[in-house]
Write a protein that holds these residues in place. Sequence first.
Motif, short mmCIF file in Angstrom:
data_model
loop_
_atom_site.label_atom_id
_atom_site.label_comp_id
_atom_site.label_asym_id
_atom_site.label_seq_id
_atom_site.Cartn_x
_atom_site.Cartn_y
_atom_site.Cartn_z
N ASP A 127 0.85 -1.18 0.00
CA ASP A 127 0.00 0.00 0.00
C ASP A 127 0.89 1.24 0.00
OD1 ASP A 127 0.98 0.17 2.64
OD2 ASP A 127 -0.84 -0.68 3.49
N TRP A 128 0.27 2.41 0.08
CA TRP A 128 1.03 3.66 0.03
C TRP A 128 1.95 3.80 1.24
CZ3 TRP A 128 1.80 6.96 -3.81
CH2 TRP A 128 0.98 6.85 -4.93
N ASN A 129 1.50 3.35 2.39
CA ASN A 129 2.33 3.43 3.58
C ASN A 129 3.59 2.57 3.42
OD1 ASN A 129 2.88 4.28 6.29
ND2 ASN A 129 2.30 2.22 6.96
N ASP A 130 3.45 1.41 2.83
CA ASP A 130 4.58 0.52 2.57
C ASP A 130 5.58 1.21 1.64
OD1 ASP A 130 6.14 -1.83 2.64
OD2 ASP A 130 5.05 -2.71 0.95
N LEU A 131 5.08 1.87 0.61
CA LEU A 131 5.95 2.61 -0.32
C LEU A 131 6.72 3.70 0.41
CD1 LEU A 131 6.83 3.25 -3.31
CD2 LEU A 131 4.91 4.84 -3.35
N GLN A 132 6.02 4.47 1.23
CA GLN A 132 6.65 5.57 1.97
C GLN A 132 7.69 5.06 2.97
OE1 GLN A 132 2.48 8.00 2.04
NE2 GLN A 132 3.69 8.12 3.86
N THR A 133 7.41 3.92 3.57
CA THR A 133 8.32 3.36 4.57
C THR A 133 9.59 2.81 3.94
OG1 THR A 133 6.43 2.75 5.94
CG2 THR A 133 8.51 1.66 6.43
N ARG A 134 9.46 2.16 2.80
CA ARG A 134 10.59 1.47 2.19
C ARG A 134 11.44 2.31 1.25
NH1 ARG A 134 7.64 -3.61 -0.20
NH2 ARG A 134 9.53 -3.68 -1.42
N VAL A 135 10.90 3.41 0.75
CA VAL A 135 11.64 4.22 -0.23
C VAL A 135 12.04 5.54 0.42
CG1 VAL A 135 11.62 5.32 -2.50
CG2 VAL A 135 10.40 3.17 -2.14
N LYS A 136 13.35 5.71 0.60
CA LYS A 136 13.87 6.94 1.19
C LYS A 136 13.54 8.12 0.27
CE LYS A 136 18.06 9.07 2.92
NZ LYS A 136 19.49 8.95 3.13
N GLY A 137 13.04 9.18 0.87
CA GLY A 137 12.71 10.39 0.11
C GLY A 137 11.26 10.46 -0.32
N VAL A 138 10.51 9.39 -0.11
CA VAL A 138 9.08 9.41 -0.44
C VAL A 138 8.32 9.50 0.87
CG1 VAL A 138 7.15 8.19 -1.49
CG2 VAL A 138 9.40 8.08 -2.56
N GLY A 139 7.74 10.68 1.10
CA GLY A 139 6.97 10.91 2.32
C GLY A 139 5.54 11.25 1.99
N GLU A 140 4.83 11.81 2.97
CA GLU A 140 3.42 12.15 2.80
C GLU A 140 3.18 13.10 1.63
OE1 GLU A 140 0.36 11.41 4.17
OE2 GLU A 140 1.38 9.77 5.19
N LYS A 141 3.90 14.23 1.63
CA LYS A 141 3.66 15.24 0.60
C LYS A 141 4.02 14.74 -0.79
CE LYS A 141 4.18 19.26 3.58
NZ LYS A 141 4.93 20.48 3.84
N SER A 142 5.18 14.09 -0.91
CA SER A 142 5.59 13.63 -2.25
C SER A 142 4.67 12.51 -2.73
CB SER A 142 7.05 13.18 -2.26
OG SER A 142 7.29 12.15 -1.34
N SER A 143 4.24 11.63 -1.85
CA SER A 143 3.35 10.56 -2.29
C SER A 143 1.98 11.12 -2.70
CB SER A 143 3.21 9.47 -1.22
OG SER A 143 2.64 9.97 -0.05
N ASP A 144 1.53 12.19 -2.03
CA ASP A 144 0.30 12.86 -2.46
C ASP A 144 0.45 13.38 -3.88
OD1 ASP A 144 -0.93 12.40 -0.01
OD2 ASP A 144 -0.69 14.47 0.72
N LYS A 145 1.58 14.04 -4.15
CA LYS A 145 1.83 14.59 -5.49
C LYS A 145 1.93 13.49 -6.53
CE LYS A 145 4.23 18.67 -3.76
NZ LYS A 145 5.51 19.35 -3.65
N PHE A 146 2.62 12.39 -6.19
CA PHE A 146 2.75 11.28 -7.14
C PHE A 146 1.39 10.69 -7.47
CE2 PHE A 146 7.19 10.30 -5.16
CZ PHE A 146 7.72 11.44 -5.75
N SER A 147 0.55 10.55 -6.45
CA SER A 147 -0.79 10.00 -6.66
C SER A 147 -1.61 10.92 -7.55
CB SER A 147 -1.49 9.80 -5.32
OG SER A 147 -2.78 9.26 -5.52
N GLN A 148 -1.52 12.21 -7.31
CA GLN A 148 -2.24 13.19 -8.13
C GLN A 148 -1.76 13.14 -9.57
OE1 GLN A 148 -1.62 16.92 -6.13
NE2 GLN A 148 -2.90 16.36 -4.41
N ALA A 149 -0.48 12.81 -9.77
CA ALA A 149 0.09 12.75 -11.11
C ALA A 149 -0.20 11.42 -11.82
CB ALA A 149 1.60 12.99 -11.04
N GLY A 150 -0.82 10.47 -11.10
CA GLY A 150 -1.23 9.22 -11.75
C GLY A 150 -0.58 7.96 -11.23
#
Length: 126
Positions: free
Chosen positions: A59-82
């Motif tokens: 899930d998104w939390n797993d992505l944020q936890t395992r990938v350095k540099g991907v946090g709440e704000k950046s994952s929001d932007k990535f999701s908005q971008a598709g």
Amino acid sequence: MLNKLLLALGALIASIGFAFASVEVNQADQAALDGIKGIGPTTSKAILDARKKGGNFKDWNDLQTRVKGVGEKSSDKFSQAGLTVNGKAKAGAEKPAAAKTPAVKTEKTKGAVTDKTIDVKKPAKT
């Protein structure tokens, strides 16, 4: 030389197509990830490395936890971008609302009526 040029052109065309479609993080290659606004070569490589090391993202939390540099704000932007994780956009990461049209005020000037656009955020100068 020509082969490299054709390969670069093909990658560019592919990335343009990905910019308008959803990209599944668990199936995407580096070019597809690079096509998401905000994801560059460093982040796409980090995503691919984490996926290779630990398997698909749950899930998104797993992505944020395992990938350095991907946090709440950046994952929001990535999701908005598709970008999607297991076919799902990030909850709470809605696409930004369309810009509001500036208010239009009609003023009388020496007997004539004119339309004047006034920026609502900035007070009009008098």
